[in-house]
Design a protein around this motif. Structure first.
Motif, mmCIF file in Angstrom:
data_model
loop_
_atom_site.group_PDB
_atom_site.id
_atom_site.type_symbol
_atom_site.label_atom_id
_atom_site.label_comp_id
_atom_site.label_asym_id
_atom_site.label_seq_id
_atom_site.Cartn_x
_atom_site.Cartn_y
_atom_site.Cartn_z
ATOM 1 N N GLY A 64 0.924 -1.110 -0.265
ATOM 2 C CA GLY A 64 -0.105 0.294 0.714
ATOM 3 C C GLY A 64 0.899 1.177 -0.117
ATOM 4 N N LEU A 65 0.116 2.510 0.194
ATOM 5 C CA LEU A 65 0.533 3.797 0.051
ATOM 6 C C LEU A 65 0.350 4.194 1.658
ATOM 7 C CD1 LEU A 65 1.480 6.377 -1.630
ATOM 8 C CD2 LEU A 65 -0.828 6.550 -1.982
ATOM 9 N N ASP A 66 1.641 4.660 1.942
ATOM 10 C CA ASP A 66 1.546 5.447 3.299
ATOM 11 C C ASP A 66 2.228 7.184 3.514
ATOM 12 O OD1 ASP A 66 0.659 4.475 6.508
ATOM 13 O OD2 ASP A 66 0.584 6.302 6.264
ATOM 14 N N VAL B 14 12.351 -9.693 2.259
ATOM 15 C CA VAL B 14 13.412 -9.498 0.787
ATOM 16 C C VAL B 14 13.035 -7.990 0.530
ATOM 17 C CG1 VAL B 14 14.733 -9.607 -0.979
ATOM 18 C CG2 VAL B 14 14.106 -11.016 1.309
ATOM 19 N N ARG B 15 13.607 -6.543 0.465
ATOM 20 C CA ARG B 15 12.568 -5.592 -0.267
ATOM 21 C C ARG B 15 13.451 -4.971 -1.904
ATOM 22 N NH1 ARG B 15 13.175 -0.401 3.910
ATOM 23 N NH2 ARG B 15 15.138 -0.518 3.956
ATOM 24 N N ARG B 16 13.223 -4.939 -2.567
ATOM 25 C CA ARG B 16 13.969 -4.254 -3.998
ATOM 26 C C ARG B 16 13.518 -2.980 -4.387
ATOM 27 N NH1 ARG B 16 15.816 -8.151 -8.446
ATOM 28 N NH2 ARG B 16 13.733 -8.418 -8.316
ATOM 29 N N ASP B 17 14.383 -1.882 -4.396
ATOM 30 C CA ASP B 17 14.183 -0.831 -5.055
ATOM 31 C C ASP B 17 14.260 -0.360 -6.433
ATOM 32 O OD1 ASP B 17 14.695 2.953 -3.897
ATOM 33 O OD2 ASP B 17 12.903 2.074 -4.630
ATOM 34 N N PRO B 18 13.721 0.314 -7.417
ATOM 35 C CA PRO B 18 13.668 0.159 -8.543
ATOM 36 C C PRO B 18 15.590 0.724 -9.087
ATOM 37 C CG PRO B 18 12.003 0.651 -8.230
ATOM 38 C CD PRO B 18 11.928 0.993 -6.915
ATOM 39 N N GLU C 299 12.629 6.144 2.295
ATOM 40 C CA GLU C 299 14.125 5.123 1.621
ATOM 41 C C GLU C 299 13.541 3.691 1.798
ATOM 42 O OE1 GLU C 299 14.236 7.184 3.559
ATOM 43 O OE2 GLU C 299 15.846 7.254 4.857
ATOM 44 N N ASP C 300 11.946 3.799 2.540
ATOM 45 C CA ASP C 300 11.513 2.756 2.603
ATOM 46 C C ASP C 300 10.348 2.299 1.810
ATOM 47 O OD1 ASP C 300 10.748 3.105 6.188
ATOM 48 O OD2 ASP C 300 12.600 1.407 5.727
ATOM 49 N N THR C 301 10.578 3.223 0.251
ATOM 50 C CA THR C 301 9.450 2.581 -1.067
ATOM 51 C C THR C 301 10.304 1.784 -1.759
ATOM 52 O OG1 THR C 301 8.590 5.107 -0.335
ATOM 53 C CG2 THR C 301 8.597 3.346 -2.906
ATOM 54 N N ALA C 302 9.520 0.362 -2.013
ATOM 55 C CA ALA C 302 10.298 -1.054 -2.647
ATOM 56 C C ALA C 302 9.311 -2.018 -2.912
ATOM 57 C CB ALA C 302 11.499 -1.560 -1.856
ATOM 58 N N VAL C 303 9.195 -2.422 -3.687
ATOM 59 C CA VAL C 303 8.446 -3.637 -4.078
ATOM 60 C C VAL C 303 9.245 -4.782 -2.594
ATOM 61 C CG1 VAL C 303 7.979 -5.940 -5.030
ATOM 62 C CG2 VAL C 303 8.387 -3.640 -6.174
ATOM 63 N N TYR C 304 8.631 -5.788 -2.032
ATOM 64 C CA TYR C 304 8.547 -6.133 -0.538
ATOM 65 C C TYR C 304 8.177 -7.639 -1.320
ATOM 66 C CZ TYR C 304 9.657 -2.513 2.562
ATOM 67 O OH TYR C 304 10.620 -1.447 2.924
ATOM 68 N N TYR C 305 8.945 -8.724 -1.159
ATOM 69 C CA TYR C 305 9.134 -9.645 -1.369
ATOM 70 C C TYR C 305 8.724 -10.846 0.141
ATOM 71 C CZ TYR C 305 10.337 -8.819 -5.860
ATOM 72 O OH TYR C 305 9.976 -8.010 -7.566
ATOM 73 N N CYS C 306 8.444 -11.768 0.350
ATOM 74 C CA CYS C 306 8.342 -12.465 1.518
ATOM 75 C C CYS C 306 8.927 -13.820 0.546
ATOM 76 C CB CYS C 306 6.778 -13.139 0.988
ATOM 77 S SG CYS C 306 6.414 -14.484 2.856
ATOM 78 N N GLY D 147 7.625 -15.317 -2.864
ATOM 79 C CA GLY D 147 6.113 -14.377 -3.148
ATOM 80 C C GLY D 147 6.493 -13.652 -4.290
ATOM 81 N N GLN D 148 5.664 -13.356 -4.697
ATOM 82 C CA GLN D 148 5.041 -12.325 -5.922
ATOM 83 C C GLN D 148 5.850 -10.958 -5.843
ATOM 84 O OE1 GLN D 148 2.767 -13.081 -4.633
ATOM 85 N NE2 GLN D 148 1.249 -11.077 -4.304
ATOM 86 N N GLY D 149 6.020 -10.740 -4.521
ATOM 87 C CA GLY D 149 5.972 -9.406 -4.373
ATOM 88 C C GLY D 149 5.229 -8.371 -4.108
ATOM 89 N N THR D 150 4.839 -7.140 -2.855
ATOM 90 C CA THR D 150 3.787 -6.275 -3.063
ATOM 91 C C THR D 150 4.420 -4.827 -2.903
ATOM 92 O OG1 THR D 150 1.918 -5.889 -1.640
ATOM 93 C CG2 THR D 150 3.726 -6.401 -0.307
ATOM 94 N N GLN D 151 3.948 -3.722 -3.715
ATOM 95 C CA GLN D 151 4.494 -2.819 -4.071
ATOM 96 C C GLN D 151 4.346 -1.156 -2.342
ATOM 97 O OE1 GLN D 151 6.670 -0.897 -6.464
ATOM 98 N NE2 GLN D 151 6.724 0.676 -4.515
ATOM 99 N N VAL D 152 5.105 -0.860 -1.711
ATOM 100 C CA VAL D 152 5.155 -0.138 -0.430
ATOM 101 C C VAL D 152 5.869 1.452 -1.077
ATOM 102 C CG1 VAL D 152 5.757 0.630 1.962
ATOM 103 C CG2 VAL D 152 5.281 -2.102 1.269
#
Length: 125
Positions: free
Chosen positions: A10-12, A37-41, A88-95, A116-121
């Motif tokens: 989500g967006l916060d 795990v997360r990945r920023d573009p 800086e926490d903005t990223a796709v988060y993967y389980c 997992g498929q990843g979810t955008q934060v």
């Protein structure tokens, strides 16, 4: 084979809170260590947090004191509570699931066997 599904994200705003969840199915998911795990573009994947089968936890320095990982083995679900969010926490988060039930992420992303498929934060300033 373990399947991981992350319905959250989500967006916060800066300083806000979000909770991510990840439901595991197949195999013996409840016996695995789990992580986020997360990945920023444009950047490499960054290990964020881990929890062993028994509930021990470990965090990356960048999120320590702000994020909390937990699990409900009865529901094969792992959570990531994210507080005091920063841009800086903005990223796709993967389980992710680790066949080693004691794994706590000390070897980073390579510890994990299933994703997992990843979810955008997105954290807006």
């Amino acid at each position: 084979q373990v399947q991981l599904v992350e319905p959250g994200g989500g967006l916060d705003q800066v300083g806000g809170s979000l909770i991510l969840s990840c439901e595991a199915s197949g195999g013996t998911a409840c016996s695995y260590a789990m992580g986020w795990v997360r990945r920023d573009p444009g950047k490499v994947r960054e290990w964020v947090a881990a929890i062993s089968r028994g509930g021990s936890t470990n965090y990356a320095d960048s999120v320590k004191g702000r994020f909390s990982i937990s699990r409900d083995n009865a529901k094969n679900t792992v959570f990531l509570q994210m507080n005091s969010l920063k841009p800086e926490d903005t990223a796709v988060y993967y389980c992710a699931a680790n066949k080693n039930p004691y794994g706590l992420g000390y070897s980073g992303v390579r510890e994990y066997n299933y994703w997992g498929q990843g979810t955008q934060v997105t954290v807006s300033s």
